[in-house]
Motif scaffolding. Structure first.
Motif, mmCIF file in Angstrom:
data_model
loop_
_atom_site.group_PDB
_atom_site.id
_atom_site.type_symbol
_atom_site.label_atom_id
_atom_site.label_comp_id
_atom_site.label_asym_id
_atom_site.label_seq_id
_atom_site.Cartn_x
_atom_site.Cartn_y
_atom_site.Cartn_z
ATOM 1 N N LEU A 1 92.498 70.224 -57.438
ATOM 2 C CA LEU A 1 92.962 69.059 -56.694
ATOM 3 C C LEU A 1 94.024 68.276 -57.455
ATOM 4 O O LEU A 1 94.222 68.469 -58.653
ATOM 5 C CB LEU A 1 91.789 68.118 -56.390
ATOM 6 N N THR A 2 94.695 67.387 -56.722
ATOM 7 C CA THR A 2 95.537 66.365 -57.339
ATOM 8 C C THR A 2 94.991 65.013 -56.900
ATOM 9 O O THR A 2 94.184 64.920 -55.972
ATOM 10 C CB THR A 2 97.006 66.486 -56.885
ATOM 11 N N TRP A 3 95.432 63.963 -57.558
ATOM 12 C CA TRP A 3 94.963 62.625 -57.183
ATOM 13 C C TRP A 3 95.412 62.260 -55.774
ATOM 14 O O TRP A 3 94.800 61.436 -55.103
ATOM 15 C CB TRP A 3 95.462 61.602 -58.189
ATOM 16 N N GLY A 4 96.494 62.868 -55.304
ATOM 17 C CA GLY A 4 96.967 62.584 -53.956
ATOM 18 C C GLY A 4 95.976 62.985 -52.876
ATOM 19 O O GLY A 4 95.997 62.429 -51.781
ATOM 20 N N ALA A 5 95.090 63.925 -53.196
ATOM 21 C CA ALA A 5 94.086 64.360 -52.222
ATOM 22 C C ALA A 5 93.114 63.240 -51.861
ATOM 23 O O ALA A 5 92.487 63.280 -50.801
ATOM 24 C CB ALA A 5 93.310 65.556 -52.775
ATOM 25 N N PHE A 6 93.017 62.230 -52.724
ATOM 26 C CA PHE A 6 92.059 61.146 -52.495
ATOM 27 C C PHE A 6 92.687 59.939 -51.791
ATOM 28 O O PHE A 6 91.979 59.041 -51.359
ATOM 29 C CB PHE A 6 91.450 60.705 -53.833
ATOM 30 N N THR A 7 94.002 59.909 -51.703
ATOM 31 C CA THR A 7 94.668 58.801 -51.011
ATOM 32 C C THR A 7 95.166 59.196 -49.629
ATOM 33 O O THR A 7 95.061 58.426 -48.671
ATOM 34 C CB THR A 7 95.857 58.275 -51.840
ATOM 35 N N TYR A 8 95.682 60.408 -49.497
ATOM 36 C CA TYR A 8 96.267 60.828 -48.226
ATOM 37 C C TYR A 8 95.311 60.757 -47.036
ATOM 38 O O TYR A 8 95.723 60.339 -45.940
ATOM 39 C CB TYR A 8 96.838 62.241 -48.357
ATOM 40 N N PRO A 9 94.026 61.148 -47.177
ATOM 41 C CA PRO A 9 93.135 61.109 -45.999
ATOM 42 C C PRO A 9 93.003 59.741 -45.353
ATOM 43 O O PRO A 9 92.629 59.638 -44.176
ATOM 44 C CB PRO A 9 91.789 61.580 -46.573
ATOM 45 N N LEU B 1 87.651 69.911 -48.247
ATOM 46 C CA LEU B 1 86.344 69.325 -48.528
ATOM 47 C C LEU B 1 86.453 67.835 -48.861
ATOM 48 O O LEU B 1 85.604 67.037 -48.469
ATOM 49 C CB LEU B 1 85.666 70.070 -49.684
ATOM 50 N N VAL B 2 87.508 67.470 -49.578
ATOM 51 C CA VAL B 2 87.736 66.053 -49.872
ATOM 52 C C VAL B 2 88.008 65.291 -48.581
ATOM 53 O O VAL B 2 87.474 64.201 -48.361
ATOM 54 C CB VAL B 2 88.915 65.879 -50.856
ATOM 55 N N LYS B 3 88.838 65.860 -47.715
ATOM 56 C CA LYS B 3 89.145 65.212 -46.436
ATOM 57 C C LYS B 3 87.880 65.005 -45.606
ATOM 58 O O LYS B 3 87.686 63.947 -44.993
ATOM 59 C CB LYS B 3 90.154 66.041 -45.649
ATOM 60 N N LEU B 4 87.016 66.015 -45.552
ATOM 61 C CA LEU B 4 85.784 65.888 -44.776
ATOM 62 C C LEU B 4 84.877 64.802 -45.355
ATOM 63 O O LEU B 4 84.277 64.016 -44.613
ATOM 64 C CB LEU B 4 85.034 67.219 -44.750
ATOM 65 N N SER B 5 84.778 64.761 -46.671
ATOM 66 C CA SER B 5 83.937 63.750 -47.323
ATOM 67 C C SER B 5 84.454 62.347 -47.047
ATOM 68 O O SER B 5 83.680 61.434 -46.729
ATOM 69 C CB SER B 5 83.889 64.003 -48.834
ATOM 70 N N LEU B 6 85.767 62.182 -47.140
ATOM 71 C CA LEU B 6 86.347 60.860 -46.920
ATOM 72 C C LEU B 6 86.317 60.472 -45.440
ATOM 73 O O LEU B 6 86.292 59.279 -45.116
ATOM 74 C CB LEU B 6 87.770 60.811 -47.462
ATOM 75 N N ALA B 7 86.329 61.463 -44.547
ATOM 76 C CA ALA B 7 86.195 61.157 -43.118
ATOM 77 C C ALA B 7 84.860 60.485 -42.842
ATOM 78 O O ALA B 7 84.769 59.535 -42.060
ATOM 79 C CB ALA B 7 86.326 62.435 -42.293
ATOM 80 N N LEU B 8 83.814 60.956 -43.494
ATOM 81 C CA LEU B 8 82.490 60.349 -43.343
ATOM 82 C C LEU B 8 82.448 58.978 -44.015
ATOM 83 O O LEU B 8 81.938 58.012 -43.454
ATOM 84 C CB LEU B 8 81.423 61.261 -43.938
#
Length: 209
Positions: A31-39, A182-189
């Motif tokens: 991952l990159t840190w961007g994966a946690f902000t973009y969603p 998987l990060v996107k799904l987690s952050l969606a919840l």
């Protein structure tokens, strides 16, 4: 442009800019840190759709798209250790994925908005973010699309490795996509609670005194 839409446009632009910067920094192996902000772009889209409607939401999405294009153009001019920070394939993949996935999010949300409060944001974000991941990583790194930018060597992304280090052998980019998804799904919840709170607050503000 209605001034009530400006906060959504600014929030979307800020998320896109932050994600374009943070994607340059690795977080672990996949991952990159961007994966946690973009969603959180999906959160902005869903809140805007719920409170202000589809027309406003599409304007916010388009503002994010334009911001992303500008970031990509700047990135193609900045040279890193292995060439431009943003290749043509990454720029094209990012733009297409964002615009298609976000517009689909708006459509799905609008179709489901009459049900329970959590159904529309959850379904639209899950479908939209899944499509976003599939489009971006396949366009940016798949060997089958090398014709998009023949001079860009994506052999590194197509090296066969175990999926996320554990599963069957797949191209490296598939593991990167799976981790991102998987990060996107987690952050969606996780975003359901702030979605509920923000919508409640904005809706209360719009009610006449």
């Amino acid at each position: 442009m209605n001034r009530t839409h400006i906060p959504g446009i600014l929030a979307m632009a800020a998320i896109v800019v932050a994600s374009n910067i943070l994607v340059q920094f690795l977080f672990g192996q996949w991952l990159t840190w961007g994966a946690f902000t973009y969603p959180f772009a999906f959160l902005v889209t869903d809140v805007t759709t719920r409170v202000y409607g589809t027309v406003a939401a599409r304007k916010v999405v388009f503002a994010g798209f334009v911001t992303g294009v500008i970031c990509s153009l700047i990135g193609t001019q900045i040279m890193g250790e292995f060439g431009p920070l943003v290749t043509v394939r990454i720029a094209v993949g990012s733009g297409i994925a964002f615009l298609v996935a976000q517009m689909l999010d708006v459509s799905i949300f609008s179709a489901l908005r009459g049900g329970r409060w959590w159904r529309a944001p959850l379904a639209s974000t899950l479908v939209g973010s899944s499509l976003d991941t599939a489009l971006f990583f396949s366009i940016a790194f798949s060997a089958q699309l090398i014709w998009l930018e023949p001079a860009n060597d994506v052999a590194w992304a197509n090296e066969a490795l175990p999926l996320l280090g554990l599963g069957p052998a797949v191209p490296l980019w598939a593991s990167l996509a799976a981790a991102d998804w998987l990060v996107k799904l987690s952050l969606a919840l996780a975003a359901l609670l702030p979605f509920r709170l923000i919508v409640t607050r904005l809706t209360a503000r719009r009610r006449p005194a």
